[in-house]
Scaffold this active site. Structure first.
Site, PDB file in Angstrom:
ATOM      1  N   THR A 481       0.712  -0.916  -0.111  1.00  0.00           N
ATOM      2  CA  THR A 481       0.507  -0.285  -0.239  1.00  0.00           C
ATOM      3  C   THR A 481       0.752   1.005   0.065  1.00  0.00           C
ATOM      4  OG1 THR A 481      -0.256   0.030   2.672  1.00  0.00           O
ATOM      5  CG2 THR A 481      -1.732  -1.175   1.023  1.00  0.00           C
ATOM      6  N   CYS A 482       0.591   2.230  -0.728  1.00  0.00           N
ATOM      7  CA  CYS A 482       1.240   3.451  -0.674  1.00  0.00           C
ATOM      8  C   CYS A 482       1.101   4.214   0.651  1.00  0.00           C
ATOM      9  CB  CYS A 482       0.762   4.398  -1.726  1.00  0.00           C
ATOM     10  SG  CYS A 482      -1.148   4.840  -2.130  1.00  0.00           S
ATOM     11  N   ASP A 483       1.401   3.912   1.443  1.00  0.00           N
ATOM     12  CA  ASP A 483       0.854   4.171   3.235  1.00  0.00           C
ATOM     13  C   ASP A 483       2.049   3.624   4.010  1.00  0.00           C
ATOM     14  OD1 ASP A 483      -0.006   4.966   6.247  1.00  0.00           O
ATOM     15  OD2 ASP A 483      -2.527   5.267   4.488  1.00  0.00           O
TER      16      ASP A 483
END
Length: 617
Positions: A481-483
């Site tokens: 995820t881009c987190d």
């Protein structure tokens, strides 16, 4: 061999042999072989593997433990149980659960209308259904319909307004009525993250004053004979047995007092859930201070003593320990896509004819390290790196010099760890905490391990193979995820070490265990990653296993459709924009459109080519 604390968390469900994690059942297949079999059939990305035999094992352990305690204490009440659907509502869990418990008095607990429908459809004959949570008239009417269908159903009242609604519905729908339960608000609280489920300020339950008023309402409306259960819950994952003992004494006395007030059909005490699962991989980090035998023994003994002292019959005992039943039946398997510091090898060095003096010294340190000087040179290299990074900030060295600095320091660290890998040197632990290997996993922690993200709950993690080789890299785990929260960071108090592998030459899989409770139902679609492909491993009488109930992860179009996007409109727009594009040659547009449709029909997890054998991760 490194065992990753398997003796603490595995519950004898899995063991290590020949460097691989194996299922401790029948012919004991290796998990890595099950994974490869599924992947040979084209299933990519993360896998959720279910083991139905572990569901049955946990049910049998609970019933056997309580039956032993009942026999030992000459207890006259019976033991019954229900599974809270909220813990795992997926059909590939619920349906096997009901099939495997047909010979037990084991039912389902519902907390919503949808869950009640599941319970009404699948609960076995003569098994109980309990209904908790806030209810409206429609949900209460659904409970009356269940009773008319022949179900042994108890509606547990959370507030006096619900009791008034039951009275109203009873007048219109008539007999047979469902049983009535009262949830009691105890003074006692639990221990752990969910302790607020108990106590005077808890969300659910009736106070002593409301209990008295409820009895009066039941008498007045000729429904007291339907009042058969009291219920309490002091929290999930109870870590300490002491609060439970206190809650049992309090509830036992309430049970006896309510009977003395005329509730002679009251004969069930539902102690809720809370039976803890041991998640730890590390000595002296246990999640509970009691055994199942101690838990059941304390419940039976306490209720027996109170009933004896109050001269009331010993009640039947209900529990709802969903976590204990289903946590261990599921394993999340994730491929490792990348090790982020693997670019730091000698091929990445681009030394100049004339290098800054500190870089020349780093190069000399790297070439001359031996065991005797390893720690000294390690310290020197880290000091040189700090100095060189400062020089870069001040503009005295260029980007190539900085790159050479990073490569050389990582090469020195790896060399020192390799030289001293069999020595538990405190400096090695300290350095590994500072310079971790970052393993990129093809999964989403938000989707598959939400309790890690939301509550800091740790799950046992272990490589599926190579366990006959000592792991040398301090590991932090990154999902796709881009987190920034999608990371399980290295912790020096509970360190995770993994193998230094080249994913271009060999596959490497990590297994996350005990993920069968709450993780699926709470998983979120962050970045629109969905529930992973799931399968069940079922054993026949000969001990051979087969893969059943295989359900592939949703496609991209399925996910968008669930979010109420008009997928036909999306396809139309994409096709129109592609046809209008001047960047794509006309004779290639049909091929590009075909590629686009293929991507839309696949799941959103990454499909990375494994160069070693051309496989896809």
């Amino acid at each position: 061999m490194v065992d990753y604390g398997i003796q603490y968390w595995a519950n004898d469900d899995f063991f290590i042999e020949d460097g691989r994690v194996k299922v401790n059942y029948k012919n004991s297949p290796a998990l890595i072989e099950i994974v490869k079999k599924a992947r040979e059939d084209g299933y990519r990305g993360p896998l959720l593997i279910r083991f139905p035999h572990l569901i049955k094992k946990q049910i049998e352990k609970i019933f056997q433990s309580f039956e032993d305690s009942i026999k030992e204490n000459h207890y006259k009440g019976e033991f019954k149980a229900v599974f809270p659907i909220k813990v795992n509502h997926y059909p590939n869990f619920i349906l096997p659960l009901m099939e495997l418990t047909q010979k037990r008095c084991y039912g389902l607990e519902a907390g919503s209308k949808s869950e009640l429908i599941i319970a009404m459809a699948y609960t076995n004959a003569n098994a109980p259904i309990t209904v908790n949570g806030f209810k409206d008239k429609e949900m209460i009417s659904l409970g009356f319909i269940a009773a008319k269908m022949g179900h042994d159903i108890t509606l547990t009242i959370e507030g006096l307004n619900e009791l008034e609604t039951i009275i109203e519905v009873a007048k219109t729908m008539g007999k047979p009525y469902p049983k009535i339960g009262l949830r009691i608000r105890l003074h006692s609280t639990g221990a752990g993250a969910w302790a607020k489920s108990g106590g005077f300020h808890s969300k659910f339950g009736l106070s002593a004053t409301e209990l008295v008023e409820a009895i009066d309402l039941l008498k007045k409306n000729h429904l007291l004979e339907q009042f058969m259960m009291i219920h309490f819950h002091i929290g999930s994952q109870i870590s300490d047995i002491s609060p439970l003992k206190k809650a049992l004494r309090e509830s036992g006395n309430i049970y006896a007092e309510l009977r003395k007030m005329g509730a002679k059909n009251l004969r069930y005490v539902n102690i809720g859930g809370g039976l803890a699962v041991e998640y730890t991989q590390y000595e002296n980090h246990q999640n509970r201070n009691y055994t199942l035998a101690e838990f059941s023994g304390d419940v039976v003994f306490t209720l027996k003593e109170i009933a004896k002292n109050k001269k009331e019959p010993e009640p039947d005992i209900f529990i709802e320990s969903g976590r204990y039943v289903c946590a261990n039946h599921a394993v999340l398997i994730s491929p490792v896509l990348e090790l982020f510091s693997q670019e730091y090898d000698e091929k990445a060095l681009r030394l100049k004819e004339k290098n800054p003096p500190l870089i020349e010294e780093l190069y000399d340190l790297y070439n001359s390290i031996v065991e005797k000087t390893a720690i000294e040179y390690l310290h020197d290299s880290l000091e040189h790196m700090e100095s060189l990074l400062t020089l870069f900030d001040l503009g005295y060295i260029d980007l190539q010099d900085r790159s050479n600095t990073e490569v050389l320091v990582h090469l020195i660290i790896k060399k020192v760890i390799k030289i001293l890998k069999y020595k538990n040197h405190r400096d090695i632990i300290r350095i590994q905490e500072q310079v971790q290997e970052r393993y990129l996993l093809n999964c989403s922690f938000f989707q598959s391990l939400p309790d890690y993200w939301g509550l800091g709950q740790n799950f046992p993690v272990i490589p599926l193979d190579k366990l006959n080789k000592r792991p040398t890299r301090s590991a932090s785990l990154w999902d796709i995820t881009c987190d920034s929260d999608g990371e399980i960071a290295f912790n020096k108090n509970t360190p995770l070490f993994l193998h230094d592998i080249d994913v271009n030459k060999e596959e490497y899989f990590l297994g996350f265990f005990l993920v069968g409770a709450y993780q699926e139902v709470l998983g979120m679609r962050h970045n629109l990653f969905t529930h992973p492909t799931e399968l069940s491993v079922v054993f026949d009488e000969k001990g051979e296993y087969s893969i059943e109930n295989l359900l592939e992860a949703q496609t991209i179009l399925d996910v968008l459709d669930d979010l109420d996007y008009d997928t036909k409109e999306i396809e139309r727009r994409l096709k129109q924009k592609l046809e209008e594009s001047e960047e794509i040659p006309d004779d290639s547009k049909k091929e590009v459109l075909g590629q686009l449709y293929v991507m839309l029909s696949e799941n959103g997890y990454l499909r990375t080519v494994f160069k070693g054998e051309g496989a896809i991760l």
